[in-house]
Design a protein around this motif. Structure first.
Motif, PDB file in Angstrom:
ATOM      1  N   VAL A 224       0.839  -1.202   0.000  1.00  0.00           N
ATOM      2  CA  VAL A 224       0.000   0.000   0.000  1.00  0.00           C
ATOM      3  C   VAL A 224       0.872   1.249   0.000  1.00  0.00           C
ATOM      4  N   ILE A 225       0.565   2.146  -0.925  1.00  0.00           N
ATOM      5  CA  ILE A 225       1.311   3.398  -1.060  1.00  0.00           C
ATOM      6  C   ILE A 225       0.570   4.542  -0.391  1.00  0.00           C
ATOM      7  N   ALA A 226      -0.747   4.569  -0.575  1.00  0.00           N
ATOM      8  CA  ALA A 226      -1.537   5.681  -0.039  1.00  0.00           C
ATOM      9  C   ALA A 226      -3.001   5.267   0.074  1.00  0.00           C
ATOM     10  N   ASP A 227      -3.701   5.895   1.014  1.00  0.00           N
ATOM     11  CA  ASP A 227      -5.154   5.776   1.099  1.00  0.00           C
ATOM     12  C   ASP A 227      -5.765   6.923   0.314  1.00  0.00           C
ATOM     13  N   ALA A 228      -6.852   6.659  -0.380  1.00  0.00           N
ATOM     14  CA  ALA A 228      -7.456   7.680  -1.227  1.00  0.00           C
ATOM     15  C   ALA A 228      -8.972   7.581  -1.177  1.00  0.00           C
ATOM     16  N   MET A 229      -9.598   8.690  -1.519  1.00  0.00           N
ATOM     17  CA  MET A 229     -11.046   8.767  -1.592  1.00  0.00           C
ATOM     18  C   MET A 229     -11.433   9.182  -3.003  1.00  0.00           C
TER      19      MET A 229
ATOM     20  N   ARG B 231      -7.397   1.991  -1.860  1.00  0.00           N
ATOM     21  CA  ARG B 231      -5.979   2.061  -1.510  1.00  0.00           C
ATOM     22  C   ARG B 231      -5.119   1.932  -2.760  1.00  0.00           C
ATOM     23  N   MET B 232      -4.220   2.880  -2.904  1.00  0.00           N
ATOM     24  CA  MET B 232      -3.246   2.779  -3.984  1.00  0.00           C
ATOM     25  C   MET B 232      -2.155   1.809  -3.540  1.00  0.00           C
ATOM     26  N   ALA B 233      -1.897   0.810  -4.368  1.00  0.00           N
ATOM     27  CA  ALA B 233      -0.934  -0.215  -3.997  1.00  0.00           C
ATOM     28  C   ALA B 233      -0.138  -0.659  -5.205  1.00  0.00           C
ATOM     29  N   ALA B 234       0.963  -1.326  -4.927  1.00  0.00           N
ATOM     30  CA  ALA B 234       1.815  -1.903  -5.974  1.00  0.00           C
ATOM     31  C   ALA B 234       2.236  -3.292  -5.536  1.00  0.00           C
ATOM     32  N   LEU B 235       1.704  -4.301  -6.217  1.00  0.00           N
ATOM     33  CA  LEU B 235       1.987  -5.684  -5.874  1.00  0.00           C
ATOM     34  C   LEU B 235       2.052  -6.534  -7.139  1.00  0.00           C
ATOM     35  N   LEU B 236       2.861  -7.572  -7.092  1.00  0.00           N
ATOM     36  CA  LEU B 236       3.024  -8.465  -8.238  1.00  0.00           C
ATOM     37  C   LEU B 236       3.051  -9.899  -7.734  1.00  0.00           C
ATOM     38  N   ALA B 237       2.249 -10.759  -8.374  1.00  0.00           N
ATOM     39  CA  ALA B 237       2.190 -12.162  -7.982  1.00  0.00           C
ATOM     40  C   ALA B 237       3.532 -12.847  -8.251  1.00  0.00           C
TER      41      ALA B 237
ATOM     42  N   GLY C 155      -0.932 -24.892 -12.285  1.00  0.00           N
ATOM     43  CA  GLY C 155      -1.700 -25.939 -12.951  1.00  0.00           C
ATOM     44  C   GLY C 155      -2.382 -25.393 -14.190  1.00  0.00           C
ATOM     45  N   ARG C 156      -3.688 -25.539 -14.233  1.00  0.00           N
ATOM     46  CA  ARG C 156      -4.477 -25.087 -15.373  1.00  0.00           C
ATOM     47  C   ARG C 156      -5.200 -23.773 -15.087  1.00  0.00           C
ATOM     48  N   VAL C 157      -4.736 -23.058 -14.084  1.00  0.00           N
ATOM     49  CA  VAL C 157      -5.339 -21.778 -13.700  1.00  0.00           C
ATOM     50  C   VAL C 157      -4.360 -20.660 -14.014  1.00  0.00           C
ATOM     51  N   PHE C 158      -4.857 -19.607 -14.679  1.00  0.00           N
ATOM     52  CA  PHE C 158      -4.019 -18.478 -15.078  1.00  0.00           C
ATOM     53  C   PHE C 158      -4.578 -17.193 -14.475  1.00  0.00           C
ATOM     54  N   LEU C 159      -3.721 -16.433 -13.802  1.00  0.00           N
ATOM     55  CA  LEU C 159      -4.118 -15.163 -13.209  1.00  0.00           C
ATOM     56  C   LEU C 159      -3.943 -14.058 -14.237  1.00  0.00           C
ATOM     57  N   ALA C 160      -4.942 -13.176 -14.323  1.00  0.00           N
ATOM     58  CA  ALA C 160      -4.892 -12.074 -15.285  1.00  0.00           C
ATOM     59  C   ALA C 160      -5.389 -10.798 -14.626  1.00  0.00           C
ATOM     60  N   GLY C 161      -4.851  -9.671 -15.068  1.00  0.00           N
ATOM     61  CA  GLY C 161      -5.303  -8.383 -14.534  1.00  0.00           C
ATOM     62  C   GLY C 161      -4.897  -8.187 -13.090  1.00  0.00           C
ATOM     63  N   ASP C 162      -5.768  -7.501 -12.323  1.00  0.00           N
ATOM     64  CA  ASP C 162      -5.441  -7.162 -10.947  1.00  0.00           C
ATOM     65  C   ASP C 162      -5.269  -8.384 -10.053  1.00  0.00           C
ATOM     66  N   SER C 163      -5.762  -9.516 -10.477  1.00  0.00           N
ATOM     67  CA  SER C 163      -5.527 -10.744  -9.725  1.00  0.00           C
ATOM     68  C   SER C 163      -4.046 -11.091  -9.707  1.00  0.00           C
ATOM     69  N   ALA C 164      -3.326 -10.680 -10.747  1.00  0.00           N
ATOM     70  CA  ALA C 164      -1.910 -11.022 -10.892  1.00  0.00           C
ATOM     71  C   ALA C 164      -0.986  -9.861 -10.564  1.00  0.00           C
ATOM     72  N   HIS C 165      -1.462  -8.648 -10.735  1.00  0.00           N
ATOM     73  CA  HIS C 165      -0.605  -7.479 -10.503  1.00  0.00           C
ATOM     74  C   HIS C 165      -1.471  -6.264 -10.220  1.00  0.00           C
ATOM     75  N   ILE C 166      -1.097  -5.519  -9.201  1.00  0.00           N
ATOM     76  CA  ILE C 166      -1.809  -4.299  -8.833  1.00  0.00           C
ATOM     77  C   ILE C 166      -0.881  -3.131  -9.136  1.00  0.00           C
ATOM     78  N   VAL C 167      -1.285  -2.313 -10.105  1.00  0.00           N
ATOM     79  CA  VAL C 167      -0.454  -1.231 -10.603  1.00  0.00           C
ATOM     80  C   VAL C 167      -1.011   0.092 -10.091  1.00  0.00           C
ATOM     81  N   PRO C 168      -0.199   0.950  -9.494  1.00  0.00           N
ATOM     82  CA  PRO C 168      -0.700   2.258  -9.076  1.00  0.00           C
ATOM     83  C   PRO C 168      -1.361   2.975 -10.251  1.00  0.00           C
ATOM     84  N   PRO C 169      -2.560   3.550 -10.047  1.00  0.00           N
ATOM     85  CA  PRO C 169      -3.316   4.104 -11.178  1.00  0.00           C
ATOM     86  C   PRO C 169      -2.881   5.508 -11.574  1.00  0.00           C
ATOM     87  N   VAL C 170      -1.595   5.691 -11.786  1.00  0.00           N
ATOM     88  CA  VAL C 170      -1.083   6.985 -12.234  1.00  0.00           C
ATOM     89  C   VAL C 170      -0.480   6.768 -13.614  1.00  0.00           C
TER      90      VAL C 170
END
Length: 548
Positions: free
Chosen positions: A192-197, A282-288, A294-309
């Motif tokens: 988590v980088i920052a809390d936002a409204m 919450r603004m955050a930056a995380l990477l799986a 197995g046969r399950v693939f993570l895509a989008g925010d499930s796999a990576h959370i990119v700060p929205p800037v």
């Protein structure tokens, strides 16, 4: 309990899930998409689709036009400004409509539509192409074995459960998704980088904004830090304001306080404001640590959370889906080995990493120039290189003998090296002007120089033998290059050729002739589809012939 079978099950109807459903269905792959919510997003959330996202979506007939029609702002009509308030003087103008003219880079233009406009368009095209999309439907539980995934779906209204047996599952269930927990996937990074409204509101913006088109303002204000964006509905806007969670609680932001924040952000103290929605996030930056298990693939925010800037999170989600769609389609149809799917994580995880680094750089440069320590310098590249110049390396790419190892390349100076995106060049086909990107999309494409007829003949025979989709394009015969740009940008001679994947990335290149083009191409084509050429029959038993 009823039982259904489907090649691909998708969980989550955000950008990643809807894009995957659209592109899989367009490729003729039956899929079921389930979403716990009752509808697509009712809030704008993310704003805009960049050129690379539009490139991967425009292959679906009519989709590009429909996305532009969903936005009240014209293509590329964007202004991005740093200021103390919207009505105050600009500290810096980052983007104007003229600066977004990039016809040398891509045939696509930037679409500024918000997520509440984009998702319904993707939903319409997913269903039009045959995807089975079910809202108010949750994934109750699942298990997987060597042959597939068994998922129990629950209708949220009736409670009725259905068993779905799928060959593969795409987890597009967002930042708060739980599917990754079943695979013990860890999210790593700064956190988590920052809390936002986020505050969505209505006001007389026509009287305030001095520019037409889409407007995005970043605030450098002693009282607050955040941003303002215009929406697709007239006189509707959205502010995102950071707050200190050690002093304020989310519940402290009632309508009156948010109304005052809107006025302060716009710089109009007596503005009449109607609050439509207040939402903490919450603004955050995380990477799986892994994007598949197995046969399950993570895509989008499930796999990576990119700060929205800078809007790279939504783009990365769409492009994840596009990568999975063409690879799954080939595997499901027997045109590629399941090992091709191993390249998904190998290729896409570095792209997410540089997107996160670029977003951090944007955050510092636009909002907090005194926080340089936040930047991730080792993964930081320019805006254009990050958005459209990233490179792939995997077993689905056959590298040249010399590879400089660079993570990106300048799209204005394309090299044609395997692992890079095909250069966009305007070509002539009869009386029609088309982009080189108009020749790719469904299957592989072999481009050959005007003296590369032996490559074309080889490709036609390889396509027939393999049954896999392989098109051909010979310069000077199938298309003309009036400005003579294509061969230099591909890095091949008039006798050479290169192989382009359905996603527009180059997977193999021969700069010139080969003593045995059929054996060479057959071996390379098998390899980039995940087949072990050492175990294949016919000419694939031969040792790979050098074609450099």
């Amino acid at each position: 309990m009823s039982v259904e079978r489907v090649p691909v099950l998708i969980v989550g109807a955000g950008y990643a899930g809807l894009s995957a459903a659209t592109l899989l269905a367009w490729r003729g792959v039956p899929c079921i998409l389930v979403e716990r919510r009752a509808s697509t997003s009712l809030l704008p959330k993310a704003h805009g689709l960049n050129r690379r996202s539009m490139e991967v979506l425009r292959v679906v007939d009519g989709l590009e036009d429909a996305l532009f029609a969903a936005s009240r702002t014209g293509a590329n009509d964007t202004t991005v400004i740093i200021a103390e308030t919207v009505t105050g003087p600009a500290i810096e103008t980052l983007v104007t409509k003229m600066s977004l003219d990039a016809t040398r880079v891509s045939p696509s233009k930037i679409c500024t539509a918000g997520q509440d406009r984009v998702e319904p368009v993707l939903l319409r095209f997913a269903r039009r192409n045959g995807a089975d999309v079910r809202f108010s439907t949750a994934l109750a539980r699942f298990s997987q074995g060597e042959d597939g995934v068994e998922a129990i779906l629950r209708d949220e209204a009736s409670g009725r459960e259905t068993t779905v047996l799928a060959d593969y599952m795409i987890a597009a269930d967002g930042a708060g998704g739980t599917i990754r927990d079943a695979g013990a996937v860890k999210m790593e990074g700064p956190g988590v980088i920052a809390d936002a409204m986020s505050v969505l509101f209505e006001a007389d913006l026509d009287a305030i904004l001095r520019r037409d088109g889409f407007a995005l303002y970043y605030f450098r204000n002693k009282a607050f830090s955040g941003a303002f964006v215009t929406c697709d509905e007239p006189n509707r806007g959205q502010i995102n304001i950071e707050y200190d969670s050690s002093r304020d609680q989310a519940s402290d932001f009632d309508e009156e306080r948010c109304r005052e924040l809107v006025r302060q952000s716009l710089g109009v103290p007596d503005l009449a404001v109607k609050i439509l929605d207040i939402r903490p996030w919450r603004m955050a930056a995380l990477l799986a640590d892994r994007m598949s298990f197995g046969r399950v693939f993570l895509a989008g925010d499930s796999a990576h959370i990119v700060p929205p800037v800078g809007g790279l999170g939504g783009q990365t989600a769409i492009q994840d889906a596009a990568d999975l769609a063409w690879k799954l389609a080939l595997v499901v149809n027997g045109h590629a080995a399941p090992t091709l799917l191993d390249s998904y994580q190998i290729e896409r995880k570095p792209v997410a990493r540089i997107a996160i680094a670029r977003a951090f750089a944007n955050y510092v440069e636009r909002l907090l120039p005194d926080r340089q320590e936040l930047r991730i310098r080792e993964d930081e590249y320019g805006l254009l290189e990050t958005a459209i110049g990233y490179r792939y390396r995997s077993d689905a790419i056959i590298a040249d003998e010399i590879d400089d190892g660079a993570a990106v390349e300048d799209p204005l100076r394309p090299s044609g090296a395997p692992g890079t995106r095909l250069a966009h060049v305007w070509l002539r086909r009869g009386e029609e002007t088309i982009s080189s990107h108009d020749l790719i999309g469904r299957g592989f494409m072999l481009f050959a120089g005007p003296d590369g007829g032996d490559w074309i003949e080889a490709a036609q025979r390889v396509g027939l033998r393999s049954g896999a989709p392989l098109g051909v394009c010979r310069l000077g015969f199938d298309v003309d290059d009036p400005e003579g740009l294509l061969l230099p940008r591909l890095g091949v001679s008039p006798e050479g050729a290169l192989l382009v994947r359905p996603d527009g990335f180059i997977c193999w290149r021969s700069r010139g002739r080969s003593p045995d083009p059929l054996a060479t191409l057959e071996a390379r084509f098998a390899r980039v589809r995940g087949f072990d050429t050492r175990q294949s029959s016919g000419s694939l038993k031969a040792t790979l012939v050098s074609a450099t």
